[in-house]
Design an enzyme around this catalytic site. Structure first.
Site, short mmCIF file in Angstrom:
data_model
loop_
_atom_site.label_atom_id
_atom_site.label_comp_id
_atom_site.label_asym_id
_atom_site.label_seq_id
_atom_site.Cartn_x
_atom_site.Cartn_y
_atom_site.Cartn_z
N HIS A 91 -1.07 -0.26 -18.71
CA HIS A 91 -0.81 1.80 -18.82
C HIS A 91 -1.44 2.67 -18.07
O HIS A 91 -1.23 3.41 -17.87
CB HIS A 91 -0.05 2.19 -19.93
N ASN A 139 -3.94 1.44 -23.40
CA ASN A 139 -4.41 2.96 -23.43
C ASN A 139 -4.92 3.46 -22.05
O ASN A 139 -5.70 2.59 -21.24
CB ASN A 139 -5.94 2.85 -24.22
N ASP A 161 -7.55 6.13 -22.40
CA ASP A 161 -8.25 7.32 -22.65
C ASP A 161 -9.49 6.12 -22.15
O ASP A 161 -10.83 6.61 -22.02
CB ASP A 161 -8.22 6.99 -23.86
N PRO A 170 -5.21 11.00 -30.98
CA PRO A 170 -3.96 10.60 -31.97
C PRO A 170 -3.38 9.30 -31.50
O PRO A 170 -3.69 9.39 -29.71
CB PRO A 170 -3.22 11.83 -31.96
N ASP A 171 -3.12 8.85 -31.83
CA ASP A 171 -1.66 7.38 -31.84
C ASP A 171 -0.39 8.23 -30.71
O ASP A 171 -1.04 10.33 -31.09
CB ASP A 171 -1.57 6.29 -31.91
N PHE A 172 0.49 7.12 -31.24
CA PHE A 172 2.12 8.23 -29.94
C PHE A 172 2.78 7.99 -31.71
O PHE A 172 3.38 9.79 -31.74
CB PHE A 172 2.55 7.26 -29.75
N ARG A 173 3.04 7.33 -31.98
CA ARG A 173 3.89 7.26 -33.46
C ARG A 173 3.54 7.34 -34.90
O ARG A 173 4.25 7.26 -35.72
CB ARG A 173 4.81 5.82 -32.85
P1 OAD Z 1 1.52 4.06 -31.27
O1 OAD Z 1 1.23 5.11 -31.53
O2 OAD Z 1 3.11 3.63 -31.18
O3 OAD Z 1 0.96 2.77 -32.43
C1 OAD Z 1 -0.03 2.75 -33.00
C2 OAD Z 1 -0.22 1.77 -34.22
O4 OAD Z 1 -1.47 2.34 -34.37
C3 OAD Z 1 0.97 2.05 -35.18
O5 OAD Z 1 1.10 1.17 -35.78
C4 OAD Z 1 -0.10 2.73 -36.40
O6 OAD Z 1 -0.27 2.69 -37.82
C5 OAD Z 1 -1.23 2.38 -35.99
N1 OAD Z 1 -3.24 2.86 -35.81
C6 OAD Z 1 -3.16 4.09 -35.29
N2 OAD Z 1 -4.02 4.08 -35.94
C7 OAD Z 1 -5.38 3.59 -36.41
C8 OAD Z 1 -6.46 2.70 -37.19
N3 OAD Z 1 -7.32 3.51 -36.77
N4 OAD Z 1 -6.22 1.25 -37.53
C9 OAD Z 1 -5.54 0.06 -37.70
N5 OAD Z 1 -4.17 1.40 -37.03
C10 OAD Z 1 -3.85 1.91 -36.82
O7 OAD Z 1 0.50 3.33 -30.04
P2 OAD Z 1 1.41 2.59 -29.33
O8 OAD Z 1 1.43 1.41 -28.84
O9 OAD Z 1 -0.57 2.63 -28.35
O10 OAD Z 1 3.10 5.14 -23.61
O11 OAD Z 1 1.90 3.05 -27.80
C11 OAD Z 1 2.18 2.29 -26.79
C12 OAD Z 1 2.46 3.20 -25.66
O12 OAD Z 1 3.45 3.87 -26.23
C13 OAD Z 1 1.67 3.87 -25.37
O13 OAD Z 1 0.85 3.34 -24.50
C14 OAD Z 1 2.33 4.98 -24.75
C15 OAD Z 1 3.82 5.75 -25.40
O14 OAD Z 1 5.00 5.81 -25.41
C16 OAD Z 1 3.51 5.74 -22.14
O15 OAD Z 1 2.90 7.06 -22.80
C17 OAD Z 1 3.56 5.22 -21.79
#
Ligand code: OAD
Length: 367
Positions: free
Chosen positions: A191, A172, A174, A98-101
């Protein structure tokens, strides 16, 4: 790089108790482009910033069109030698991580049961030292059962195979870029990584591998150092910790970048997000993401300063947003570049990536 390398977030909306995830607001929301332009000109005249000057206002012609085709033509022109890619969790969601936000599916939306002061506390080093349990309870999500890179990861590797990738910067942890066969010298894991872990006792710092940590995480125990019994933490960078030394490659890489490609990130965590401003002023920037991210700060725009991506302003001559799924975007990109079969074959031969990467790049360099 003289700046502080510690990790911060400019995303205030995840702060506050609960599982709020309303952090996808565009920074320029609600301000019409034309209005913005007039305001900008008015301010620059008033403040004598000289930005009303016709020469400076003229748009340089670096892209034929402000879309994926424009970027493809630019690459095909043969003038692109140094592509930098920047990625976030969105490039790994199709691998089951999963992503974060993202609302409802993002990690921060699933933390309601953990009694955290705010979701990001789970990745704050000071909080972790006192309360490691929530992190390890959640960590199962970060250690996927299958460990397969996505088509998007293979597209990045293809850029390298074509001799165009200067460096891949990833947030990432991972390690899927490594698994996809992007050579270590082309990677900056800004990170850190879950690939290795370390005892948090500064006197000890015993290292453990991914297998050891995965076993502990899956067994629902807080991992303790076999030497000193202190907690063992994955080598992911937590908020409040310094970024890896390797992040300093930004200094030499970004001035040489002739195309920046940003994939699957909300661009809210510093200093990573501000890297988009480190490329030369005429360097095209392409975002491939579900939604727009990293938009310019309207206040700064009004003052005539540029920081962040500018997709809509009348002055935009280099920023392109391709909105949609990362894998789909990469397939389309590869097809338009005439690389469809190359990408297909990389994906099909994915598991041989380690061996192939050595052949592609020769001996690993120092960077
Ligand atoms: P976020 O979850 O903040 O953002 C992910 C982005 O990718 C969002 O805009 C989603 O809509 C988009 N997204 C998800 N799945 C997708 C897909 N299949 N195709 C296209 N877009 C997609 O994640 P990050 O930006 O990586 O740090 O977050 C940055 C940092 O915040 C992470 O490294 C982590 C977190 O806190 C730490 O934990 C230290």
């Amino acid at each position: 790089m003289s700046k502080d390398l510690s990790l911060t977030t400019k995303d205030k909306t995840t702060k506050g108790k609960g599982c709020s995830n309303e952090n996808h607001q565009r920074l320029s929301a609600g301000v019409e482009d034309k209005e913005m332009d007039n305001l900008r000109k008015w301010f620059s005249d008033k403040l004598a910033l000289g930005l009303g000057n016709k020469d400076l206002m003229e748009k340089p012609k670096v892209l034929h069109t402000l879309d994926l085709d424009g970027i493809v033509d630019y690459i095909k022109s043969g003038n692109v030698r140094n592509i930098i890619t920047m990625a976030g969790a969105g490039i790994s969601t199709s691998a089951g991580i999963p992503d974060f936000r993202s609302p409802s599916s993002g990690l921060y939306s699933k933390l309601c049961g953990f009694d955290l002061p705010y979701p990001e506390a789970i990745f704050e080093i000071e909080y972790f030292r006192k309360h490691p349990e929530p992190f390890f309870a959640m960590a199962k999500e970060l250690y996927p059962k299958t460990f397969e890179p996505t088509p998007c990861h293979y597209f990045l590797r293809l850029l390298n195979k074509k001799g165009l990738l200067l460096r891949h910067y990833t947030q990432n942890v991972d390690a899927l870029e490594r698994v996809a066969g992007i050579p270590a010298e082309k990677l900056v894991e800004a990170h850190g990584t879950l690939h290795t872990s370390r005892c948090i006792n500064p006197e000890c710092r015993e290292e453990y591998d991914r297998k050891w940590m995965t076993e502990k995480v899956l067994a629902d125990v807080v991992p303790r150092c076999e030497q000193c019994k202190a907690v063992v933490k994955p080598d992911a960078v937590f908020f409040g910790e310094p970024l890896p030394e390797r992040f300093r490659l930004v200094e030499e890489d970004f001035p040489n970048c002739d195309l920046l490609i940003i994939l699957g990130t909300s661009l809210v965590v510093q200093p990573f997000s501000s890297l988009v401003d480190r490329v030369p002023p005429r360097c095209p920037r392409l975002l491939i993401n579900h939604e727009e991210a990293g938009n310019e700060d309207p206040v700064m725009v009004v003052l005539g300063f540029s920081c962040g991506l500018q997709f809509h302003g009348a002055d935009n001559f280099r920023d392109v947003a391709w909105l949609g799924d990362c894998d789909e975007g990469c397939y389309l990109f590869a097809e338009k570049l005439g690389w469809k079969e190359d990408l297909k074959s990389l994906i099909e031969n994915g598991c041989q990536s380690e061996a192939i990467s050595t052949v592609e790049t020769g001996a690993a360099g120092s960077t």
